[in-house]
Scaffold this motif. Sequence first.
Motif, PDB file in Angstrom:
ATOM      1  N   THR A 109       5.298 -51.518 -49.589  1.00  0.00           N
ATOM      2  CA  THR A 109       5.536 -50.094 -49.358  1.00  0.00           C
ATOM      3  C   THR A 109       5.276 -49.277 -50.617  1.00  0.00           C
ATOM      4  OG1 THR A 109       7.893 -50.275 -49.919  1.00  0.00           O
ATOM      5  CG2 THR A 109       7.287 -50.578 -47.602  1.00  0.00           C
ATOM      6  N   GLU A 110       4.881 -48.042 -50.399  1.00  0.00           N
ATOM      7  CA  GLU A 110       4.772 -47.035 -51.451  1.00  0.00           C
ATOM      8  C   GLU A 110       5.325 -45.734 -50.872  1.00  0.00           C
ATOM      9  OE1 GLU A 110       0.769 -46.647 -52.754  1.00  0.00           O
ATOM     10  OE2 GLU A 110       0.517 -48.775 -53.212  1.00  0.00           O
ATOM     11  N   HIS A 111       5.661 -44.799 -51.739  1.00  0.00           N
ATOM     12  CA  HIS A 111       6.179 -43.534 -51.220  1.00  0.00           C
ATOM     13  C   HIS A 111       5.908 -42.413 -52.216  1.00  0.00           C
ATOM     14  CE1 HIS A 111       9.700 -43.234 -53.947  1.00  0.00           C
ATOM     15  NE2 HIS A 111       9.625 -44.551 -53.946  1.00  0.00           N
ATOM     16  N   SER A 112       5.899 -41.183 -51.693  1.00  0.00           N
ATOM     17  CA  SER A 112       5.744 -40.001 -52.538  1.00  0.00           C
ATOM     18  C   SER A 112       6.994 -39.130 -52.492  1.00  0.00           C
ATOM     19  CB  SER A 112       4.532 -39.178 -52.073  1.00  0.00           C
ATOM     20  OG  SER A 112       4.774 -38.618 -50.794  1.00  0.00           O
ATOM     21  N   ALA A 113       8.038 -39.612 -51.830  1.00  0.00           N
ATOM     22  CA  ALA A 113       9.243 -38.823 -51.623  1.00  0.00           C
ATOM     23  C   ALA A 113      10.151 -38.826 -52.847  1.00  0.00           C
ATOM     24  CB  ALA A 113      10.016 -39.347 -50.417  1.00  0.00           C
ATOM     25  N   ASN A 114      11.031 -37.820 -52.926  1.00  0.00           N
ATOM     26  CA  ASN A 114      12.034 -37.781 -53.995  1.00  0.00           C
ATOM     27  C   ASN A 114      13.043 -38.901 -53.849  1.00  0.00           C
ATOM     28  OD1 ASN A 114      10.895 -35.570 -55.155  1.00  0.00           O
ATOM     29  ND2 ASN A 114      12.371 -34.082 -54.389  1.00  0.00           N
ATOM     30  N   THR A 115      13.283 -39.311 -52.589  1.00  0.00           N
ATOM     31  CA  THR A 115      14.295 -40.322 -52.311  1.00  0.00           C
ATOM     32  C   THR A 115      13.698 -41.425 -51.459  1.00  0.00           C
ATOM     33  OG1 THR A 115      15.960 -38.548 -52.267  1.00  0.00           O
ATOM     34  CG2 THR A 115      16.634 -40.699 -51.448  1.00  0.00           C
ATOM     35  N   PHE A 116      13.990 -42.671 -51.842  1.00  0.00           N
ATOM     36  CA  PHE A 116      13.526 -43.821 -51.068  1.00  0.00           C
ATOM     37  C   PHE A 116      14.476 -44.985 -51.295  1.00  0.00           C
ATOM     38  CE2 PHE A 116      11.212 -47.794 -50.576  1.00  0.00           C
ATOM     39  CZ  PHE A 116      10.647 -47.634 -49.316  1.00  0.00           C
ATOM     40  N   PHE A 117      14.883 -45.651 -50.219  1.00  0.00           N
ATOM     41  CA  PHE A 117      15.762 -46.808 -50.316  1.00  0.00           C
ATOM     42  C   PHE A 117      15.261 -47.920 -49.410  1.00  0.00           C
ATOM     43  CE2 PHE A 117      18.505 -43.031 -50.810  1.00  0.00           C
ATOM     44  CZ  PHE A 117      19.002 -43.262 -52.081  1.00  0.00           C
ATOM     45  N   ASP A 118      15.474 -49.150 -49.856  1.00  0.00           N
ATOM     46  CA  ASP A 118      15.291 -50.329 -49.003  1.00  0.00           C
ATOM     47  C   ASP A 118      16.703 -50.776 -48.625  1.00  0.00           C
ATOM     48  OD1 ASP A 118      14.739 -52.720 -47.775  1.00  0.00           O
ATOM     49  OD2 ASP A 118      13.375 -53.449 -49.316  1.00  0.00           O
ATOM     50  N   ILE A 119      17.128 -50.418 -47.415  1.00  0.00           N
ATOM     51  CA  ILE A 119      18.533 -50.570 -47.040  1.00  0.00           C
ATOM     52  C   ILE A 119      18.777 -51.928 -46.392  1.00  0.00           C
ATOM     53  CG2 ILE A 119      20.401 -49.670 -45.588  1.00  0.00           C
ATOM     54  CD1 ILE A 119      19.181 -46.920 -45.907  1.00  0.00           C
ATOM     55  N   ILE A 120      19.743 -52.672 -46.935  1.00  0.00           N
ATOM     56  CA  ILE A 120      20.153 -53.951 -46.353  1.00  0.00           C
ATOM     57  C   ILE A 120      21.639 -53.946 -45.984  1.00  0.00           C
ATOM     58  CG2 ILE A 120      18.366 -55.261 -47.553  1.00  0.00           C
ATOM     59  CD1 ILE A 120      20.465 -56.119 -49.581  1.00  0.00           C
ATOM     60  N   ASP A 121      22.353 -52.855 -46.311  1.00  0.00           N
ATOM     61  CA  ASP A 121      23.767 -52.719 -45.960  1.00  0.00           C
ATOM     62  C   ASP A 121      23.882 -52.441 -44.463  1.00  0.00           C
ATOM     63  OD1 ASP A 121      26.438 -52.205 -45.687  1.00  0.00           O
ATOM     64  OD2 ASP A 121      26.475 -50.456 -47.012  1.00  0.00           O
ATOM     65  N   LYS A 122      24.301 -53.439 -43.702  1.00  0.00           N
ATOM     66  CA  LYS A 122      24.307 -53.329 -42.243  1.00  0.00           C
ATOM     67  C   LYS A 122      25.259 -52.258 -41.736  1.00  0.00           C
ATOM     68  CE  LYS A 122      22.919 -58.132 -41.511  1.00  0.00           C
ATOM     69  NZ  LYS A 122      23.252 -59.422 -40.851  1.00  0.00           N
ATOM     70  N   LYS A 123      26.274 -51.913 -42.519  1.00  0.00           N
ATOM     71  CA  LYS A 123      27.231 -50.891 -42.077  1.00  0.00           C
ATOM     72  C   LYS A 123      26.546 -49.534 -41.900  1.00  0.00           C
ATOM     73  CE  LYS A 123      30.240 -51.383 -45.426  1.00  0.00           C
ATOM     74  NZ  LYS A 123      29.681 -52.517 -46.167  1.00  0.00           N
ATOM     75  N   GLN A 124      25.440 -49.347 -42.620  1.00  0.00           N
ATOM     76  CA  GLN A 124      24.709 -48.079 -42.508  1.00  0.00           C
ATOM     77  C   GLN A 124      23.707 -48.079 -41.359  1.00  0.00           C
ATOM     78  OE1 GLN A 124      23.126 -46.538 -46.284  1.00  0.00           O
ATOM     79  NE2 GLN A 124      24.142 -48.228 -47.323  1.00  0.00           N
ATOM     80  N   LEU A 125      23.574 -49.226 -40.704  1.00  0.00           N
ATOM     81  CA  LEU A 125      22.470 -49.399 -39.765  1.00  0.00           C
ATOM     82  C   LEU A 125      22.949 -49.698 -38.345  1.00  0.00           C
ATOM     83  CD1 LEU A 125      20.111 -51.501 -42.076  1.00  0.00           C
ATOM     84  CD2 LEU A 125      20.003 -49.051 -41.601  1.00  0.00           C
ATOM     85  N   THR A 130      24.001 -50.337 -31.492  1.00  0.00           N
ATOM     86  CA  THR A 130      23.194 -51.515 -31.816  1.00  0.00           C
ATOM     87  C   THR A 130      23.148 -51.727 -33.321  1.00  0.00           C
ATOM     88  OG1 THR A 130      21.806 -51.201 -29.860  1.00  0.00           O
ATOM     89  CG2 THR A 130      20.912 -52.588 -31.609  1.00  0.00           C
ATOM     90  N   GLN A 131      23.358 -52.968 -33.741  1.00  0.00           N
ATOM     91  CA  GLN A 131      23.316 -53.315 -35.159  1.00  0.00           C
ATOM     92  C   GLN A 131      21.882 -53.675 -35.566  1.00  0.00           C
ATOM     93  OE1 GLN A 131      26.030 -54.053 -37.883  1.00  0.00           O
ATOM     94  NE2 GLN A 131      24.020 -53.462 -38.668  1.00  0.00           N
ATOM     95  N   TYR A 132      21.377 -52.975 -36.571  1.00  0.00           N
ATOM     96  CA  TYR A 132      20.080 -53.315 -37.145  1.00  0.00           C
ATOM     97  C   TYR A 132      20.299 -53.920 -38.528  1.00  0.00           C
ATOM     98  CZ  TYR A 132      18.261 -50.534 -33.302  1.00  0.00           C
ATOM     99  OH  TYR A 132      17.974 -50.052 -32.053  1.00  0.00           O
ATOM    100  N   ASN A 133      19.352 -54.710 -38.983  1.00  0.00           N
ATOM    101  CA  ASN A 133      19.576 -55.508 -40.192  1.00  0.00           C
ATOM    102  C   ASN A 133      18.844 -55.014 -41.436  1.00  0.00           C
ATOM    103  OD1 ASN A 133      21.236 -57.435 -38.837  1.00  0.00           O
ATOM    104  ND2 ASN A 133      19.384 -58.291 -37.914  1.00  0.00           N
ATOM    105  N   GLY A 134      17.963 -54.075 -41.276  1.00  0.00           N
ATOM    106  CA  GLY A 134      17.231 -53.582 -42.437  1.00  0.00           C
ATOM    107  C   GLY A 134      16.441 -52.342 -42.095  1.00  0.00           C
ATOM    108  N   ALA A 135      16.194 -51.522 -43.106  1.00  0.00           N
ATOM    109  CA  ALA A 135      15.436 -50.289 -42.881  1.00  0.00           C
ATOM    110  C   ALA A 135      14.900 -49.759 -44.198  1.00  0.00           C
ATOM    111  CB  ALA A 135      16.306 -49.229 -42.213  1.00  0.00           C
TER     112      ALA A 135
END
Length: 231
Positions: A109-125, A130-135
């Motif tokens: 991945t690449e990005h041009s945004a001010n903010t970018f996260f690779d989220i693995i905290d399932k509580k946020q997902l 439905t529980q998702y595991n990554g985003a």
Amino acid sequence: MKKTTVILLLVVTAIFSLTTGAFAASKLTVIKAYLNGEVKFLKDGVNWRPTDDKGNEVLPITYNDKTYLPLGVIANTFNIPVGYDITTKTIQLGEKAENTTLYGKQIKTEHSANTFFDIIDKKQLIFGGTQYNGAFAVGSSAGEIYNMTINFGQKYTKLHLYLVGKVNSKAKVYNLNKQQLSEEITLIAGEVTEVDVDLQGSEGVVIYPYTGDYSTADYPLTYVLKDSYLK
């Protein structure tokens, strides 16, 4: 000129770079063939010349009254996804039997945004129960300014995309050549939106999330769920 039959030549070196050692250990047979500059091609009734990924002309090979073209040339011309498993020495043509998600190590991945996260905290997902595991979470802009690029590592035909906006927002999907692949996608805050994107043989996508609201300087997140899958 004697009539010849055009068939695909499964020349792995036309698609992949292999070392001399790899050739020595393989089951290759030496043949005597000729690069044939006399053959002309028509594609859908129009003059066509085979080229490689860099636009260089590729001459067909004549062997035993048959004319061969590298598999990579045919695959690129007709937008057929092609991949190679070096472990099993298997060439994969077309759609895979199993879907490939965005969890794979080959995903870049690449990005041009001010903010970018690779989220693995399932509580946020957890969305819609439905529980998702990554985003991947990327900051939105008011218009089509910020973007996120996802490189798949090889060509695919379709992307089933899962998107979630933190606020009501929109998104568009382009290929790596900045050609638009999707219509404007409407995202409802906190809801998972699913959309099928015709990749047309692209190796990746560029996603533009935006709010359309120029009255605020906020950059709300848009989630690209890794459960999105490729075919």
